[in-house]
Structure formats: structure tokens, C-alpha cells
Enzyme design. Sequence first.
Site, PDB file in Angstrom:
ATOM      1  N   CYS A   1     -43.469 -47.826 -46.102  1.00 57.40           N
ATOM      2  CA  CYS A   1     -42.883 -48.050 -44.785  1.00 57.40           C
ATOM      3  C   CYS A   1     -41.370 -47.957 -44.906  1.00 57.40           C
ATOM      4  O   CYS A   1     -40.807 -48.274 -45.955  1.00 57.40           O
ATOM      5  CB  CYS A   1     -43.284 -49.425 -44.240  1.00 57.40           C
ATOM      6  SG  CYS A   1     -42.676 -49.745 -42.566  1.00 57.40           S
TER       7      CYS A   1
ATOM      8  N   CYS B   1     -38.564 -55.372 -40.283  1.00 58.40           N
ATOM      9  CA  CYS B   1     -39.782 -55.954 -39.714  1.00 58.40           C
ATOM     10  C   CYS B   1     -40.251 -57.062 -40.650  1.00 58.40           C
ATOM     11  O   CYS B   1     -40.835 -56.784 -41.704  1.00 58.40           O
ATOM     12  CB  CYS B   1     -40.855 -54.876 -39.547  1.00 58.40           C
ATOM     13  SG  CYS B   1     -42.429 -55.511 -38.929  1.00 58.40           S
TER      14      CYS B   1
ATOM     15  N   PHE C   1     -60.046 -45.364 -40.310  1.00 55.50           N
ATOM     16  CA  PHE C   1     -58.643 -45.729 -40.485  1.00 55.50           C
ATOM     17  C   PHE C   1     -58.143 -45.173 -41.806  1.00 55.50           C
ATOM     18  O   PHE C   1     -58.754 -45.393 -42.852  1.00 55.50           O
ATOM     19  CB  PHE C   1     -58.468 -47.249 -40.464  1.00 55.50           C
ATOM     20  CG  PHE C   1     -58.361 -47.821 -39.084  1.00 55.50           C
ATOM     21  CD1 PHE C   1     -57.149 -48.285 -38.598  1.00 55.50           C
ATOM     22  CD2 PHE C   1     -59.478 -47.875 -38.259  1.00 55.50           C
ATOM     23  CE1 PHE C   1     -57.048 -48.801 -37.316  1.00 55.50           C
ATOM     24  CE2 PHE C   1     -59.393 -48.393 -36.978  1.00 55.50           C
ATOM     25  CZ  PHE C   1     -58.171 -48.856 -36.503  1.00 55.50           C
TER      26      PHE C   1
ATOM     27  N   GLU D   1     -50.554 -44.870 -35.335  1.00 53.76           N
ATOM     28  CA  GLU D   1     -49.908 -46.147 -35.062  1.00 53.76           C
ATOM     29  C   GLU D   1     -48.576 -46.141 -35.799  1.00 53.76           C
ATOM     30  O   GLU D   1     -48.540 -46.217 -37.022  1.00 53.76           O
ATOM     31  CB  GLU D   1     -50.795 -47.307 -35.526  1.00 53.76           C
ATOM     32  CG  GLU D   1     -52.111 -47.397 -34.776  1.00 53.76           C
ATOM     33  CD  GLU D   1     -53.000 -48.527 -35.252  1.00 53.76           C
ATOM     34  OE1 GLU D   1     -53.888 -48.919 -34.473  1.00 53.76           O
ATOM     35  OE2 GLU D   1     -52.821 -49.005 -36.402  1.00 53.76           O
TER      36      GLU D   1
ATOM     37  N   CYS E   1     -44.706 -58.420 -40.547  1.00 54.06           N
ATOM     38  CA  CYS E   1     -45.827 -57.544 -40.880  1.00 54.06           C
ATOM     39  C   CYS E   1     -46.920 -58.328 -41.605  1.00 54.06           C
ATOM     40  O   CYS E   1     -46.651 -59.101 -42.525  1.00 54.06           O
ATOM     41  CB  CYS E   1     -45.340 -56.389 -41.744  1.00 54.06           C
ATOM     42  SG  CYS E   1     -46.655 -55.214 -42.176  1.00 54.06           S
ATOM     43  N   ASP E   2     -48.186 -58.099 -41.192  1.00 52.96           N
ATOM     44  CA  ASP E   2     -49.314 -58.792 -41.809  1.00 52.96           C
ATOM     45  C   ASP E   2     -50.228 -57.840 -42.577  1.00 52.96           C
ATOM     46  O   ASP E   2     -51.387 -58.154 -42.849  1.00 52.96           O
ATOM     47  CB  ASP E   2     -50.125 -59.535 -40.741  1.00 52.96           C
ATOM     48  CG  ASP E   2     -50.695 -58.601 -39.668  1.00 52.96           C
ATOM     49  OD1 ASP E   2     -50.428 -57.376 -39.725  1.00 52.96           O
ATOM     50  OD2 ASP E   2     -51.414 -59.086 -38.778  1.00 52.96           O
ATOM     51  N   THR E   3     -49.704 -56.669 -42.939  1.00 53.05           N
ATOM     52  CA  THR E   3     -50.523 -55.622 -43.537  1.00 53.05           C
ATOM     53  C   THR E   3     -50.074 -55.304 -44.952  1.00 53.05           C
ATOM     54  O   THR E   3     -48.880 -55.191 -45.224  1.00 53.05           O
ATOM     55  CB  THR E   3     -50.443 -54.338 -42.680  1.00 53.05           C
ATOM     56  OG1 THR E   3     -50.861 -54.639 -41.343  1.00 53.05           O
ATOM     57  CG2 THR E   3     -51.326 -53.252 -43.254  1.00 53.05           C
TER      58      THR E   3
ATOM     59  N   HIS F   1     -60.607 -57.748 -33.846  1.00 57.78           N
ATOM     60  CA  HIS F   1     -61.275 -57.669 -35.148  1.00 57.78           C
ATOM     61  C   HIS F   1     -61.102 -58.956 -35.940  1.00 57.78           C
ATOM     62  O   HIS F   1     -61.962 -59.302 -36.760  1.00 57.78           O
ATOM     63  CB  HIS F   1     -60.751 -56.469 -35.938  1.00 57.78           C
ATOM     64  CG  HIS F   1     -59.265 -56.393 -36.055  1.00 57.78           C
ATOM     65  ND1 HIS F   1     -58.448 -56.194 -34.964  1.00 57.78           N
ATOM     66  CD2 HIS F   1     -58.433 -56.496 -37.122  1.00 57.78           C
ATOM     67  CE1 HIS F   1     -57.192 -56.175 -35.359  1.00 57.78           C
ATOM     68  NE2 HIS F   1     -57.152 -56.372 -36.657  1.00 57.78           N
TER      69      HIS F   1
END
Length: 210
Positions: free
Chosen positions: A31, A46, A25, A116, A49-51, A204
Site C-alpha cells: 500500500c 491511513c 477476492f 477497491e 486499516c484493519d487488513t 461479513h
Amino acid sequence: MTYAVKEIFYTLQGEGANAGRPAVFCRFAGCNLWSGREEDRAQAVCRFCDTDFVGTDGENGGKFKDADALVATIAGLWPAGEAHRFVVCTGGEPMLQLDQPLVDALHAAGFGIAIETNGSLPVLESIDWICVSPKADAPLVVTKGNELKVVIPQDNQRLADYAKLDFEYFLVQPMDGPSRDLNTKLAIDWCKRHPQWRLSMQTHKYLNIP
């Protein structure tokens, strides 16, 4: 160009049509739908978002002076002597940085390339696997690809409209957080009522795959 990368790591793809597949990855910083800062979340396009995609301070992250430098780091994480090289370009929004020289360099190193993307920016046709995860309040300019993965529920979302697009796989994925169990039930019910769609889970997180 110089590439700003949050982190690079080797793991198994945890979600979507390629779930379970080993991959490197490469998470690009930045973003176009959210700054990544909590104080801006309420104004973001957005908001769920959890990133963490801010900065370049993650595992193997940094600023890479050119495509060859970045590919060298990516290739160094693949098991020595093993084929089936596969890289997932993610973010943030990878299409802010992913360009043809990097795609060419990854292909030259034997990597299949997945992306992605939120689908609000055009993608390169030379990418091998296009996964679009549209956001309800953002423009959608990428209307064909391999995989459409929709996180549900979202305000102003119309899943029936997405079903008309040109993708091989249509997936719904329950939004994480305190309502995950309810969201999972919504996703399961949607798939059962609309068999064109499949369920995607973030395996995951359930299996604690790093």
C-alpha cells in the site's frame, strides 16, 4: 510483470453497494499509505486499516509470473460451470500492481472486475466497477466512479465535499473497533440528515462469513 498477492479467496462481498454478491477476492500486497507494519502505524497516512496486506503468505497467495498465471488461480476458485464471474481487486492498494494486461486477461476469462482503491492513484478506465474509499489526509485523484465508500469518523474529513463528486452511490461505513457502536450511530444519523448517502455495514463480520 510479476504480481505480489497476499491472498485469493472466494466469498460474498460483505460491504458496499455490492454486498451479498459472490466474488473472488484478489488482495494485492503493498500500500502507498501505510507499510502494514504495526511499528509504522502512528506515522501512516491511513492509521485505521484493519487488513493484513503484507507479504504473499495468505490463502492462495504468492508471486505470479504473469497475468495468465494469476487469472488461472482466480478462475479456479469460481464454481465450475457457473456464469456471472466477478473478481474484487483489493489490497493494500491494488493500483500499485493492477495493469491493463491483467484487466484484459480477466475480461477474456469472463470476469467482471471491481476495484477497491483509496483513490490516491489513477485507475484504469477499463475496470467495470470502481469503489473509492478516500482517506482524509491522502490526495484524492479519482473523483468519479461507481461507488464512494467513506469510513467514518476520520480526522480532517469533510463529507460534504465528497458529495459533490461524480459517483453513482455514496456510502458511509462506521469504523470498526472499540467505538463501533458510536460510529454506527454517527453513520446512521448522517444518512438520515443527508439522504444522498447510504449506510454500508461490514456484514461479513456480523455474520461470520469467511
